[in-house]
Design a protein around this motif. Sequence first.
Motif, mmCIF file in Angstrom:
data_model
loop_
_atom_site.group_PDB
_atom_site.id
_atom_site.type_symbol
_atom_site.label_atom_id
_atom_site.label_comp_id
_atom_site.label_asym_id
_atom_site.label_seq_id
_atom_site.Cartn_x
_atom_site.Cartn_y
_atom_site.Cartn_z
ATOM 1 N N SER A 95 26.033 9.665 -8.314
ATOM 2 C CA SER A 95 25.467 8.934 -9.448
ATOM 3 C C SER A 95 26.199 7.627 -9.712
ATOM 4 O O SER A 95 25.590 6.657 -10.174
ATOM 5 C CB SER A 95 25.504 9.802 -10.711
ATOM 6 O OG SER A 95 26.836 10.146 -11.046
ATOM 7 N N ALA A 114 31.861 12.744 -15.235
ATOM 8 C CA ALA A 114 31.236 11.725 -14.388
ATOM 9 C C ALA A 114 31.226 10.395 -15.140
ATOM 10 O O ALA A 114 31.156 10.352 -16.371
ATOM 11 C CB ALA A 114 29.809 12.124 -14.018
ATOM 12 N N GLY A 124 28.715 16.691 -14.870
ATOM 13 C CA GLY A 124 29.045 16.008 -13.633
ATOM 14 C C GLY A 124 30.448 16.331 -13.135
ATOM 15 O O GLY A 124 31.243 16.988 -13.805
ATOM 16 N N SER A 166 31.412 9.893 -8.584
ATOM 17 C CA SER A 166 30.896 10.884 -9.528
ATOM 18 C C SER A 166 29.564 11.422 -9.053
ATOM 19 O O SER A 166 28.727 10.683 -8.523
ATOM 20 C CB SER A 166 30.724 10.264 -10.921
ATOM 21 O OG SER A 166 31.966 9.947 -11.503
ATOM 22 N N THR A 167 29.378 12.721 -9.262
ATOM 23 C CA THR A 167 28.105 13.361 -8.944
ATOM 24 C C THR A 167 27.587 14.049 -10.202
ATOM 25 O O THR A 167 28.358 14.460 -11.068
ATOM 26 C CB THR A 167 28.259 14.407 -7.822
ATOM 27 O OG1 THR A 167 29.141 15.456 -8.271
ATOM 28 C CG2 THR A 167 28.838 13.770 -6.578
ATOM 29 N N LYS A 168 26.273 14.145 -10.294
ATOM 30 C CA LYS A 168 25.661 14.834 -11.412
ATOM 31 C C LYS A 168 24.729 15.900 -10.880
ATOM 32 O O LYS A 168 24.031 15.712 -9.902
ATOM 33 C CB LYS A 168 24.893 13.856 -12.313
ATOM 34 C CG LYS A 168 25.795 12.920 -13.106
ATOM 35 C CD LYS A 168 24.996 12.088 -14.082
ATOM 36 C CE LYS A 168 25.907 11.194 -14.917
ATOM 37 N NZ LYS A 168 25.144 10.371 -15.885
#
Length: 403
Positions: free
Chosen positions: A184, A226, A207, A197-199
């Motif tokens: 993201s 995140a 996240g 960052s990942t969601k």
Amino acid sequence: MSERCAAKGRRQQHLYLAFDDWDSGYTIRKVCLSLSSGEGEGEGTEQPLAPGSSGEGNGGANQQPPSGVFMRICAPRGAANFFTSAFGTKILVLHHGASDVTGVPIIDVEDWRLRFGPELNYLACLIYFPVGDDRLFALDIGKFNLCLWTPEKRHGTWGWTPERRGTWVWQELTYPPFQRHEVSSYAVRPDGCILISTKSSGAAAAGTTFIFDTKEYVWRLYGHWAFLFTGRGYYDPSLEAFVGMSKDPNTLGYLYCCYLNSCTVASTASTNSDTGSGLHPSPDWKCSKETVYNKNSGERHVSATLVHMRRGKFCLVECVYIDDIRADQEVIRESGADQELRKPGAAEGVSQRGGFTYGLKTFSIRYDANGDLKLKHCRVRCYSPPHETTIGFISQDPAAFWM
């Protein structure tokens, strides 16, 4: 500081935009932007992105290219995301078939040279992470690669001296503990380490952020949070924060600052494993009080790219669709902002059909007396993109580089 570094510091920087406005591919257009309010902001500092009304022919053999064209690149159209900046003043063109020569075209905007580096075997949906002037990391579907540039040194009359020549080598690295489509937002720390960052849905809706140590080439879990901005964020030393732009429908076009505190300056070694020990807490945030997107009525936001120019100074390249344009529309003024709308080649006072326009908005970010984020010294230059630009490209975020 060496003479070469000092000369590089004095070199005037420009904004470079990649358009697929050519029947065989792209043009890279060079735009001069003033760095400060009141400094060099006359019309002489602006270069339109389309031909002017100077009586140029239409399609004649002697027709000059549009003002601001820096270079043309033969490559499949509609994929401006395969352009990236890396290695200081160099732009990489990672399209397959961008050249008859095997390798990736590398454009040096400082010395106007075109070189060729090693070509990647697989390209689908790249994210780029330039680190310093000698490394470019690239995350794709199922692959994570490093392009390393090593300058050559030649023995001259006065000893060994660095030359502009060098070698590029791609090497595949360990793939991260997440998938490309989950990313993201991302940023590069001042020490060169990469934060991503990942969601996801469910229990991890807030996240997760991972860190890649660019010295040890190791992935680690960083924290269960995140970045609130979307896509690339930039570390700004004057704010001591990462700055990025939100594309969430609820906060579309607002800027977020993530403050560099103990959660980001700590050594990557303190982030041990996926067990949760040594993870960094969610950082402090500030959100701008106003959106950086165009707020004029009758204009619909299409896409945008945020570019970091220098300490506290940014440029937003935004594409908007205007339903109805009048050629006699000249200057629009808002509180604290200076905007210009120019339609090259238009007859005065004549209403035109709707079309796409690119706004190049330069601004500074400061703290006000209450410690809130404030946009200052805003200036917008508006340009019409070339008529040949395809809708498929306009729907993407503009490819823009400051160097």
